[in-house]
Scaffold this motif. Structure first.
Motif, PDB file in Angstrom:
ATOM      1  N   ILE A   1      21.211 -53.003 -13.160  1.00  0.00           N
ATOM      2  CA  ILE A   1      22.557 -53.055 -12.586  1.00  0.00           C
ATOM      3  C   ILE A   1      23.286 -51.741 -12.872  1.00  0.00           C
ATOM      4  N   GLN A   2      23.180 -51.303 -14.120  1.00  0.00           N
ATOM      5  CA  GLN A   2      23.815 -50.054 -14.524  1.00  0.00           C
ATOM      6  C   GLN A   2      23.277 -48.884 -13.697  1.00  0.00           C
ATOM      7  N   ARG A   3      21.962 -48.862 -13.533  1.00  0.00           N
ATOM      8  CA  ARG A   3      21.318 -47.773 -12.776  1.00  0.00           C
ATOM      9  C   ARG A   3      21.839 -47.736 -11.340  1.00  0.00           C
ATOM     10  N   GLN A   4      21.916 -48.908 -10.704  1.00  0.00           N
ATOM     11  CA  GLN A   4      22.371 -48.952  -9.310  1.00  0.00           C
ATOM     12  C   GLN A   4      23.828 -48.529  -9.189  1.00  0.00           C
ATOM     13  N   ILE A   5      24.658 -49.004 -10.121  1.00  0.00           N
ATOM     14  CA  ILE A   5      26.089 -48.638 -10.059  1.00  0.00           C
ATOM     15  C   ILE A   5      26.262 -47.129 -10.204  1.00  0.00           C
ATOM     16  N   GLU A   6      25.547 -46.560 -11.174  1.00  0.00           N
ATOM     17  CA  GLU A   6      25.671 -45.109 -11.386  1.00  0.00           C
ATOM     18  C   GLU A   6      25.197 -44.336 -10.167  1.00  0.00           C
ATOM     19  N   LEU A   7      24.101 -44.816  -9.581  1.00  0.00           N
ATOM     20  CA  LEU A   7      23.548 -44.175  -8.388  1.00  0.00           C
ATOM     21  C   LEU A   7      24.582 -44.161  -7.263  1.00  0.00           C
ATOM     22  N   ILE A   8      25.221 -45.316  -7.055  1.00  0.00           N
ATOM     23  CA  ILE A   8      26.201 -45.435  -5.975  1.00  0.00           C
ATOM     24  C   ILE A   8      27.443 -44.595  -6.273  1.00  0.00           C
ATOM     25  N   GLU A   9      27.886 -44.646  -7.527  1.00  0.00           N
ATOM     26  CA  GLU A   9      29.063 -43.868  -7.933  1.00  0.00           C
ATOM     27  C   GLU A   9      28.845 -42.374  -7.703  1.00  0.00           C
ATOM     28  N   ASP A  10      27.581 -41.953  -7.882  1.00  0.00           N
ATOM     29  CA  ASP A  10      27.271 -40.532  -7.683  1.00  0.00           C
ATOM     30  C   ASP A  10      27.014 -40.209  -6.224  1.00  0.00           C
ATOM     31  N   GLY A  11      27.286 -41.157  -5.353  1.00  0.00           N
ATOM     32  CA  GLY A  11      27.129 -40.902  -3.927  1.00  0.00           C
ATOM     33  C   GLY A  11      25.735 -41.133  -3.390  1.00  0.00           C
ATOM     34  N   GLY A  12      24.856 -41.679  -4.212  1.00  0.00           N
ATOM     35  CA  GLY A  12      23.481 -41.917  -3.766  1.00  0.00           C
ATOM     36  C   GLY A  12      23.306 -43.280  -3.119  1.00  0.00           C
TER      37      GLY A  12
END
Lengths: 95, 484
Positions: free
Chosen positions: B233-244
């Motif tokens: 969950i953390q990985r996906q959120i960070e990915l999205i937050e970084d525009g990925g």
């Protein structure tokens, strides 16, 4: 709906089969011919017909949960191209 | 999660290995731990021309789970072939169910972190067979053991109703409790008889549309499930937050490194080409059949917990601990039924002994409660001796230890070791006199107002009577003698 050479490649890939370009061409034609032939069935209206997956109308064929003897390991491994004393041996799956 | 803008959407797929004697479609034993490739026959080896025949118990067990999770049980269900090549699947397909599963549209209620109840939907429960085992730790080759091939499984698919790793844990726990209460699976995640895969995506809160999901596999304990989900969950959120963008893929949880590693895309390029299994006929389940299964359905964990609170007056915490596992709950009930006096105090006493002493030893020794050396009727016989004043609670600890060692009934131990509580006032008086005579200095202190030395006299008197004196009498006699 027609089968393309790409479909043949996909199916042969799934079946772990390798064909020459010539064979792929041939199978593409053959598969299309088969589909065209079966297409005839679509002329029938089957909207009110239950799909049939067995021609024999049987149901609820069960066994009791009773152990039966297995076969000896030696027998089980008999046809294996590669084996140890107890295991089937296959090329490494995970590197 | 650490981010309050996003929320996770989680669905779990749980595989439970059914506790049948034989495999799903042949008479080979399902016994674990036999020599490799010895529990096999032409059917489960996938020889050409063989005919699988369904084990009726597999259907019975699946109906049980369906009923316990409030599913509707299909009056007709069929098997399908799921086609893929893997060395541990000799037939080249797995017999499973696809379009017409046995059970659908159920639910399980779980408890959330704030104590509120939440309903997690169950999409479907279907029957299928297990694959064999590959052993990869050799240098050159992979070894295959097909003993497990054809062992019956049920796959329980949840709705994407789960929002946090904690909820996932609770849901999985509820499933484990159910399968073990129903006696259809031993529920052991470490040994693989219960397995869990998760579909995970994240989305902005308030948004209805699901994000792109990933599938996380290889989580083989309850802790791993929680940690793997937290990670993903953390990985996906960070990915999205970084525009990925999240890529749809399958990840394997690596418990040693605490990371989820993507499987190579080639390994997951699946196209299962499901089609109806021509070798197996449809399963028709009548109302009568369902009613038969209903009749033998045991009391389920939630109901049992509530009954323990209601009928035995146990605190909620006690009831939860004791009903967590069926054998423990059975042990408690069995012991409780042998009490000479039945009230909430004596029930609570049994609960205390079970929660602290019985479960401590069970956990230390890694044994099943059913194999516990102290029989439940012996435990309550011992508690009866405490209630009746024959032994003190302190002596009971020694009796318990002895019962653990010898498996004897408490009466025999108490008699053999002379542990009977002394309630004869004259005997205690004599012991007290001796103690006071030997400790004149302390007596002075006490009489001078230092009443805290009272405990010292109690201790000395108990020591002098080898712990057998009735504590209440010791207390009374000491008070009287010290006063005068």
């Amino acid at each position: 709906m027609s089968v393309t050479i790409k479909d043949v490649e996909h199916i042969s890939d799934l079946a772990r089969l390798e064909f020459s370009e010539q064979e792929k061409e041939k199978f593409t034609h053959q598969l299309n011919d088969i589909l065209k032939y079966v297409e005839k069935l679509n002329e029938l209206d089957t909207s009110n017909v239950e799909p049939l997956s067995h021609v024999i109308e049987l149901q609820n064929i069960f066994r009791a949960d009773k152990v039966k003897p297995s076969i000896p390991t030696e027998e089980a491994l008999k046809n294996a191209p590669a084996k140890t004393e107890e295991f089937f041996k296959v090329p490494k799956v995970i590197g | 999660m650490t981010n309050d803008k996003h929320e996770a959407v989680i669905g779990l797929e749980v595989h439970a290995q059914l506790r049948t004697e034989t495999k799903a479609f042949c008479g080979c034993t399902t016994k674990f731990g036999n020599a490799p490739n010895s529990n096999v026959c032409p059917v489960c080896l996938g020889m050409p021309g063989v005919l699988p025949v369904l084990n009726k118990k597999v259907v019975d067990f699946t109906i049980r789970m369906g009923l316990a999770t409030h599913c509707s049980v299909a009056s007709k269900s069929v098997f399908a072939r799921k086609n893929y090549f893997y060395p541990d699947l000799p037939k080249g397909y797995q017999i499973s169910q696809y379009e017409e599963p046995m059970c659908q549209h159920g639910y399980v209620d779980i408890e959330m972190e704030d104590g509120a109840s939440k309903r997690i939907g169950i999409t479907r429960i279907h029957m299928e067979e297990d694959a064999g085992k590959s052993i990869h730790d050799l240098d050159v080759d992979t070894l295959v053991d097909v003993n497990r091939c054809g062992v019956p499984l049920i796959e329980i698919v949840s709705e994407p109703d789960i929002r946090t790793p904690h909820e996932a844990y609770q849901y999985l726990y509820a499933i484990k409790q159910l399968v073990t209460y129903l006696d259809i699976c031993d529920g052991n995640m470490e040994e693989g008889s219960l397995r869990c895969d998760a579909n995970v995506s994240v989305r902005l809160k308030g948004v209805e549309k699901f994000g792109t999901k990933t599938e996380v596999k290889n989580m083989n304990s309850f802790r791993h499930v929680e940690r793997a989900l937290e990670y993903e969950i953390q990985r996906q959120i960070e990915l999205i937050e970084d525009g990925g963008n999240v890529v749809q893929e399958t990840l394997l949880w690596d418990a040693n490194k605490n990371v989820a590693v993507p499987m190579r895309s080639k390994e997951e390029a699946h196209d299962y080409r499901y089609f109806p299994e021509p070798d197996l006929v449809p399963v028709l389940v009548s109302e009568e059949w369902i009613n038969e299964v209903k009749k033998i359905l045991p009391e389920l964990p939630k109901e049992r917990r509530n009954r323990f609170i209601r009928n035995f007056g146990l605190p909620k915490y006690d009831a939860e601990v004791i009903t967590a596992e069926k054998p423990v709950a059975d042990y408690f009930e069995n012991a409780a039924s042998h009490l000479s006096q039945k009230n909430s105090d004596t029930y609570k006493s049994v609960s205390n002994w079970v929660m602290t002493d019985v479960l401590r030893v069970v956990n230390e020794r890694h044994i099943a409660v059913n194999d516990f050396p102290v029989l439940p009727e012996h435990l309550s016989a011992m508690i009866n001796f405490i209630i009746e004043g024959t032994i003190s609670g302190k002596i009971a600890k020694d009796v318990f230890e002895e019962m653990l060692k010898t498996g004897e009934e408490p009466k025999a131990i108490i008699e053999r070791k002379g542990l009977m509580q002394v309630s004869d006032a004259s005997v205690i008086e004599k012991a007290v006199d001796d103690v006071l005579a030997r400790n004149a200095e302390q007596v002075e202190k006490y009489r001078g107002g230092k009443t805290q030395v009272f405990g010292f006299f109690i201790g000395e008197t108990m020591k002098a009577t080898k712990g057998k004196a009735n504590p209440k009498l010791v207390n009374e006699i000491l008070k009287k003698k010290l006063a005068g």
